[in-house]
Design a protein around this motif. Structure first.
Motif, PDB file in Angstrom:
ATOM      1  N   MET A   1       0.855  -1.193   0.000  1.00 33.65           N
ATOM      2  CA  MET A   1       0.000   0.000   0.000  1.00 33.65           C
ATOM      3  C   MET A   1       0.888   1.240   0.000  1.00 33.65           C
ATOM      4  O   MET A   1       1.983   1.260   0.556  1.00 33.65           O
ATOM      5  N   ALA A   2       0.377   2.299  -0.619  1.00 38.07           N
ATOM      6  CA  ALA A   2       1.131   3.540  -0.618  1.00 38.07           C
ATOM      7  C   ALA A   2       1.078   4.187   0.757  1.00 38.07           C
ATOM      8  O   ALA A   2       0.147   3.988   1.536  1.00 38.07           O
ATOM      9  N   THR A   3       2.091   4.995   1.080  1.00 39.04           N
ATOM     10  CA  THR A   3       2.089   5.750   2.316  1.00 39.04           C
ATOM     11  C   THR A   3       0.933   6.740   2.289  1.00 39.04           C
ATOM     12  O   THR A   3       0.716   7.398   1.264  1.00 39.04           O
ATOM     13  N   PRO A   4       0.133   6.851   3.355  1.00 43.00           N
ATOM     14  CA  PRO A   4      -0.993   7.777   3.365  1.00 43.00           C
ATOM     15  C   PRO A   4      -0.563   9.174   2.947  1.00 43.00           C
ATOM     16  O   PRO A   4       0.418   9.721   3.448  1.00 43.00           O
ATOM     17  N   GLY A   5      -1.312   9.761   2.024  1.00 44.89           N
ATOM     18  CA  GLY A   5      -0.995  11.100   1.559  1.00 44.89           C
ATOM     19  C   GLY A   5      -0.024  11.128   0.406  1.00 44.89           C
ATOM     20  O   GLY A   5       0.137  12.155  -0.234  1.00 44.89           O
ATOM     21  N   GLU A   6       0.637  10.021   0.104  1.00 42.00           N
ATOM     22  CA  GLU A   6       1.598   9.996  -1.004  1.00 42.00           C
ATOM     23  C   GLU A   6       0.954   9.343  -2.216  1.00 42.00           C
ATOM     24  O   GLU A   6       0.551   8.190  -2.178  1.00 42.00           O
ATOM     25  N   PRO A   7       0.790  10.077  -3.337  1.00 42.70           N
ATOM     26  CA  PRO A   7       0.138   9.492  -4.493  1.00 42.70           C
ATOM     27  C   PRO A   7       0.985   8.400  -5.104  1.00 42.70           C
ATOM     28  O   PRO A   7       2.186   8.513  -5.212  1.00 42.70           O
ATOM     29  N   VAL A   8       0.325   7.319  -5.496  1.00 44.72           N
ATOM     30  CA  VAL A   8       1.016   6.256  -6.213  1.00 44.72           C
ATOM     31  C   VAL A   8       1.318   6.712  -7.624  1.00 44.72           C
ATOM     32  O   VAL A   8       2.344   6.402  -8.199  1.00 44.72           O
ATOM     33  N   VAL A   9       0.381   7.498  -8.229  1.00 44.95           N
ATOM     34  CA  VAL A   9       0.551   8.049  -9.573  1.00 44.95           C
ATOM     35  C   VAL A   9       0.927   9.510  -9.431  1.00 44.95           C
ATOM     36  O   VAL A   9       0.303  10.270  -8.683  1.00 44.95           O
ATOM     37  N   HIS A  10       1.958   9.942 -10.148  1.00 46.82           N
ATOM     38  CA  HIS A  10       2.428  11.324 -10.030  1.00 46.82           C
ATOM     39  C   HIS A  10       1.945  12.210 -11.165  1.00 46.82           C
ATOM     40  O   HIS A  10       1.857  13.423 -11.018  1.00 46.82           O
ATOM     41  N   ARG A  11       1.630  11.623 -12.313  1.00 52.24           N
ATOM     42  CA  ARG A  11       1.237  12.428 -13.465  1.00 52.24           C
ATOM     43  C   ARG A  11       0.209  11.662 -14.283  1.00 52.24           C
ATOM     44  O   ARG A  11       0.354  10.458 -14.496  1.00 52.24           O
ATOM     45  N   VAL A  12      -0.853  12.353 -14.722  1.00 51.99           N
ATOM     46  CA  VAL A  12      -1.906  11.731 -15.524  1.00 51.99           C
ATOM     47  C   VAL A  12      -1.994  12.428 -16.867  1.00 51.99           C
ATOM     48  O   VAL A  12      -2.069  13.665 -16.932  1.00 51.99           O
ATOM     49  N   LEU A  13      -1.967  11.632 -17.931  1.00 50.37           N
ATOM     50  CA  LEU A  13      -2.171  12.158 -19.279  1.00 50.37           C
ATOM     51  C   LEU A  13      -3.657  12.096 -19.599  1.00 50.37           C
ATOM     52  O   LEU A  13      -4.273  11.024 -19.539  1.00 50.37           O
ATOM     53  N   ILE A  14      -4.257  13.238 -19.932  1.00 49.57           N
ATOM     54  CA  ILE A  14      -5.696  13.314 -20.182  1.00 49.57           C
ATOM     55  C   ILE A  14      -5.925  13.377 -21.686  1.00 49.57           C
ATOM     56  O   ILE A  14      -5.705  14.409 -22.327  1.00 49.57           O
ATOM     57  N   ALA A  15      -6.353  12.261 -22.253  1.00 48.47           N
ATOM     58  CA  ALA A  15      -6.615  12.182 -23.688  1.00 48.47           C
ATOM     59  C   ALA A  15      -8.105  12.362 -23.925  1.00 48.47           C
ATOM     60  O   ALA A  15      -8.776  11.533 -24.530  1.00 48.47           O
ATOM     61  N   ASN A  16      -8.655  13.461 -23.416  1.00 45.50           N
ATOM     62  CA  ASN A  16     -10.074  13.747 -23.574  1.00 45.50           C
ATOM     63  C   ASN A  16     -10.251  15.251 -23.619  1.00 45.50           C
ATOM     64  O   ASN A  16      -9.284  16.015 -23.430  1.00 45.50           O
ATOM     65  N   ARG A  17     -11.492  15.706 -23.834  1.00 42.66           N
ATOM     66  CA  ARG A  17     -11.754  17.130 -23.996  1.00 42.66           C
ATOM     67  C   ARG A  17     -12.927  17.545 -23.116  1.00 42.66           C
ATOM     68  O   ARG A  17     -13.592  16.722 -22.509  1.00 42.66           O
ATOM     69  N   GLY A  18     -13.129  18.845 -23.036  1.00 43.18           N
ATOM     70  CA  GLY A  18     -14.328  19.388 -22.432  1.00 43.18           C
ATOM     71  C   GLY A  18     -14.466  19.129 -20.948  1.00 43.18           C
ATOM     72  O   GLY A  18     -13.491  19.039 -20.197  1.00 43.18           O
ATOM     73  N   GLU A  19     -15.739  18.973 -20.510  1.00 43.77           N
ATOM     74  CA  GLU A  19     -16.052  18.886 -19.092  1.00 43.77           C
ATOM     75  C   GLU A  19     -15.479  17.622 -18.455  1.00 43.77           C
ATOM     76  O   GLU A  19     -15.084  17.628 -17.285  1.00 43.77           O
ATOM     77  N   ILE A  20     -15.444  16.526 -19.212  1.00 45.78           N
ATOM     78  CA  ILE A  20     -14.868  15.295 -18.657  1.00 45.78           C
ATOM     79  C   ILE A  20     -13.412  15.525 -18.279  1.00 45.78           C
ATOM     80  O   ILE A  20     -12.958  15.131 -17.190  1.00 45.78           O
ATOM     81  N   ALA A  21     -12.654  16.160 -19.159  1.00 46.12           N
ATOM     82  CA  ALA A  21     -11.247  16.451 -18.873  1.00 46.12           C
ATOM     83  C   ALA A  21     -11.127  17.352 -17.647  1.00 46.12           C
ATOM     84  O   ALA A  21     -10.241  17.172 -16.809  1.00 46.12           O
ATOM     85  N   ARG A  22     -12.019  18.325 -17.497  1.00 47.10           N
ATOM     86  CA  ARG A  22     -11.946  19.251 -16.364  1.00 47.10           C
ATOM     87  C   ARG A  22     -12.221  18.519 -15.052  1.00 47.10           C
ATOM     88  O   ARG A  22     -11.609  18.821 -14.023  1.00 47.10           O
ATOM     89  N   ARG A  23     -13.166  17.575 -15.077  1.00 50.56           N
ATOM     90  CA  ARG A  23     -13.440  16.790 -13.868  1.00 50.56           C
ATOM     91  C   ARG A  23     -12.222  15.975 -13.457  1.00 50.56           C
ATOM     92  O   ARG A  23     -11.896  15.867 -12.269  1.00 50.56           O
ATOM     93  N   VAL A  24     -11.556  15.381 -14.429  1.00 49.74           N
ATOM     94  CA  VAL A  24     -10.342  14.623 -14.131  1.00 49.74           C
ATOM     95  C   VAL A  24      -9.290  15.537 -13.520  1.00 49.74           C
ATOM     96  O   VAL A  24      -8.614  15.182 -12.543  1.00 49.74           O
ATOM     97  N   ILE A  25      -9.145  16.730 -14.078  1.00 53.19           N
ATOM     98  CA  ILE A  25      -8.146  17.675 -13.569  1.00 53.19           C
ATOM     99  C   ILE A  25      -8.449  18.051 -12.127  1.00 53.19           C
ATOM    100  O   ILE A  25      -7.556  18.081 -11.263  1.00 53.19           O
ATOM    101  N   ARG A  26      -9.717  18.347 -11.826  1.00 48.95           N
ATOM    102  CA  ARG A  26     -10.085  18.724 -10.452  1.00 48.95           C
ATOM    103  C   ARG A  26      -9.792  17.581  -9.470  1.00 48.95           C
ATOM    104  O   ARG A  26      -9.304  17.816  -8.357  1.00 48.95           O
ATOM    105  N   SER A  27     -10.084  16.361  -9.875  1.00 49.24           N
ATOM    106  CA  SER A  27      -9.807  15.211  -8.994  1.00 49.24           C
ATOM    107  C   SER A  27      -8.315  15.053  -8.772  1.00 49.24           C
ATOM    108  O   SER A  27      -7.866  14.769  -7.650  1.00 49.24           O
TER     109      SER A  27
END
Length: 708
Positions: free
Chosen positions: A1-27
């Motif tokens: 398990m990852a250390t609490p508070g430490e993300p397992v993933v550091h960078r996400v590539l968003i291959a989408n557009r519009g509101e869906i992409a914005r929701r991913v960014i906010r998360s």
């Protein structure tokens, strides 16, 4: 398990557009994860482009959104190293230019590192190391992949063409490209490792002579290896100039030899049985066997099934753990203990805990074990459904008969064989009644894989005995129940195996531990000293139960209880007359079946010799392989000796790089062989169900049409 508070993933590539992409960014912002938006010029001012941590323009063509090669160019730089094991270098290039093995170098975003076929005929494995590692989530403390169990690594599977592996943020930080100094490079072949004819590879029918090392030799070698690793690390990260690191290495090697010659306690004799304690009242006797320079195996009593010995092993494990926690053993010196039915394998670090001190600690632990004859251990009764003699078992046996061994005393019906091997007049019905009457005590876990139980009936009258399949199966369905010797096992995954198969039950492994009796920290079902009891269900009932159990919609009954050693001993003593008669009956039946097996194996060997001669004759009639030594022809060779399990392509068929061409079977495992290049199959030289020796050309791919 990852250390609490430490993300397992550091960078996400968003291959989408519009509101869906914005929701991913906010998360991602909430999780502290960087985002990369990709866009074409028409979306240059869109909100999802402006709100991302970074945005990359792919140009004017909307199709670039699905261009994987184009997206790879936006990945991070990395420092990587290529190394081989047992002398197995592969052809490797960076943007078409050769790169050296046993060295590290930078790979910039967009560059292509290509690793091809083995160079020469020595070895089978090579390694690509990335600075900082591949950033995949750890599973049970490891980032390695177990494809059979479908967990760990990248999505729990083999890599496929088109996969994109996330690299650590430190992939190009803290290390300069370097070449391993010759003095620190491993040397393979030559000297004592060189075989007849100057070869360094081992082939069938070779005679291999091993050099015997003393414990002092092994300790010196281990300390010298630690010194080499430290020197390599200091050179790789630029902590010390090469000359300074080598000087420190030579000094450490000399110190290693001196330390090995003067351990804290005298080293025990360098022989397999290094210490033996005789039996006495309340003590069954113990033997301590060296297993290399990392293990000592503790064995109790005579070589017979005695549950009380397993209880003693349980106590030894607990006491050694307590001694390590109390500081009675050097920190890190005791690595792990693995229990058997009457033995315990003790793994230790010889650089931290000397063999002499370990044996001293084992004798001390022995003196602290209480009287096991009156112990009462916590236990559980686990009730599991089983479909008896079902279609999944029959399918596995049919596959075995087709590809491994067509005839044997245990074929085509394992259950009928069990009845005959135990002299049961009631045949398969009596086998069924015996299994569903038994209470199986779990003595071991992980006997096959993943928490598979090694369990024995508490009542000795229920102890059916069998031999294992020879050779073993290459496939057994997950959840299958088998019997080998007098032990019951449940296969926790689709896997090889040799137990005689009797039925199928529920999954006993839940990878993510999300439901029922499982948890993320304990994804296996059973525990030591559990008592498993089966109840009979139909195939259709089991299918419904299996689906519900995996999803948390079907519960099993688990009842807390105890295992009373004194009560068990009294029960066994009271059944001695019946048990003795049963064993005599089984012995007579087994002798008959062993003779039948010997005859069957002799027939199989004769048939194999005839088939081998026929295959050799057919090979002589084939065209000389040199006809395929032409530009654009790529030979796909066997990296190791194996049986040809499956051929999936035919002459003239177009294949893409990464397509599975055929499947090899060796060491109870099936290994897919993928196309190294795209092209058209020119020749298939592999023959189904025959042995393909290491280095044999399996098939040939013509890439000329591809290039055209």
């Amino acid at each position: 398990m990852a250390t609490p508070g430490e993300p397992v993933v550091h960078r996400v590539l968003i291959a989408n557009r519009g509101e869906i992409a914005r929701r991913v960014i906010r998360s991602c912002v909430k999780l502290g994860v960087e985002t990369v938006s990709i866009f074409t010029t028409v979306d240059a001012l869109a909100p999802h482009v402006r709100e991302a941590t970074r945005a990359v323009c792919l140009g004017d063509n909307p199709r670039e959104y699905t261009n994987a090669a184009r997206l790879v160019q936006e990945g991070p730089d990395a420092t990587v190293a290529l190394r081989h094991k047992r002398g197995a270098p592969f052809a490797a290039t960076l943007d078409g230019e050769p790169v050296a093995w046993l060295s590290s170098f930078r790979v910039a975003a967009g560059q292509v590192l290509a690793v091809g076929q083995i160079i020469g005929s020595v070895g089978v494995r090579g390694y690509l190391a990335v600075r900082g590692g591949v950033e995949v989530p750890p599973y049970l403390g490891s980032r390695s992949t177990f494809p059979g169990g479908k967990f760990g690594g990248y999505q729990g599977r083999y890599l496929r063409v088109g996969d994109s592996l996330p690299l650590s943020k430190t992939a190009d930080q803290g290390a300069e490209p370097t070449t391993l100094p010759a003095e620190l490079a491993p040397a393979f072949g030559g000297g004592g490792e060189c075989l007849a004819g100057g070869r360094t590879d081992v082939r069938p029918d070779d005679t291999v002579l091993f050099q015997r090392l003393t414990l002092a030799d092994a300790l010196a070698a281990r300390l010298a290896t630690d010194a080499a690793v430290a020197a390599v690390r200091s050179v790789a990260v630029g902590a010390a100039p090469e000359a300074e690191a080598l000087a420190a290495y030579r000094t450490a090697v000399a110190a290693a030899a001196a330390a090995a010659a003067a351990p804290d306690l005298p080293l025990p004799p360098s022989r397999a049985l290094t210490l033996e304690l005789p039996p006495k009242e309340g003590f069954p006797g113990a033997q301590y066997r060296l297993a290399g320079d990392r293990y000592v195996q503790v064995e109790y009593g005579p070589m017979e099934l005695d549950v009380r010995l397993r209880v003693r092993v349980h106590c030894l494990q607990a006491i050694l753990k307590e001694m390590a926690a109390a500081g009675e053993l050097p920190a890190g010196g005791l690595v792990e203990t693995s229990p058997g039915v009457r033995s315990c394998m003790v793994e230790y670090d010889i650089a931290l805990l000397s063999p002499g001190r370990l044996l001293q600690a084992l004798e001390l632990a022995e003196s602290r074990i209480p009287d096991v004859s009156s112990m009462v251990l916590p236990s559980r009764v686990v009730h599991l459904p089983m479909a008896f003699d079902e279609r999944w078992t029959r399918e596995a046996i049919a596959k075995y008969m087709k590809s491994v061994r067509p005839t044997a005393p245990y074929l085509p019906d394992n259950i009928a064989y069990i009845a005959e091997n135990n002299g049961l007049a009631g045949g398969k019905d009596e086998v069924r009644d015996t299994i569903f009457s038994a209470s199986y005590l779990v003595l071991g876990l992980g006997d096959v894989y993943l928490g598979a139980p090694c369990a024995v009936p508490l009542d000795p009258r229920h102890r059916l005995v069998t031999t294992k399949m020879n050779p073993a199966r290459t496939f057994t369905a997950e959840g299958t129940v088998g019997i080998g010797g007098s032990y019951m096992c449940v296969y926790p995954m689709d896997s090889p195996g040799g137990y005689q198969l009797v039925g199928r039950t529920l999954p006993i492994w839940n990878t993510f531990g999300r439901c029922g009796p499982f948890s993320p920290a304990k994804p296996w079902l059973l525990e030591f000293f559990d008592q498993v009891r089966y109840y009979l269900v139909s195939e259709s009932e089991l299918e419904t139960m299996r689906a519900g159990f995996a999803s948390g919609q079907f519960d099993i009954e688990i009842t807390p209880t105890t295992f009373d050693v004194a009560a068990y001993t009294a029960m066994v003593a009271g059944l001695e007359v019946e048990t003795t008669a049963l064993k005599a009956q089984q012995r007579t039946a087994m002798d008959k079946m062993l003779l039948a097996e010997a005859d069957s194996l002799a027939e199989l060997a004769a048939a194999g010799l005839d088939a081998a001669a026929a295959a050799a004759g057919a090979a002589d009639d084939e065209d000389d392989e040199s006809v395929y030594d032409k530009p654009g022809y790529v030979k796909v060779v066997a990296a190791f000796s194996a049986n040809v399990w499956e051929v999936r392509v035919e002459v003239g068929q177009a294949v893409a790089a990464g397509d599975t061409l055929l499947v090899l079977e060796a060491m109870k495992m099936e290994t897919p062989v993928a196309a190294p290049v795209a092209g058209r199959v020119l020749a298939v030289r592999a023959k189904l169900s025959t042995l393909a020796p290491s280095g044999m050309t399996l098939l040939v791919i013509d890439t000329n049409e591809q290039e055209a």
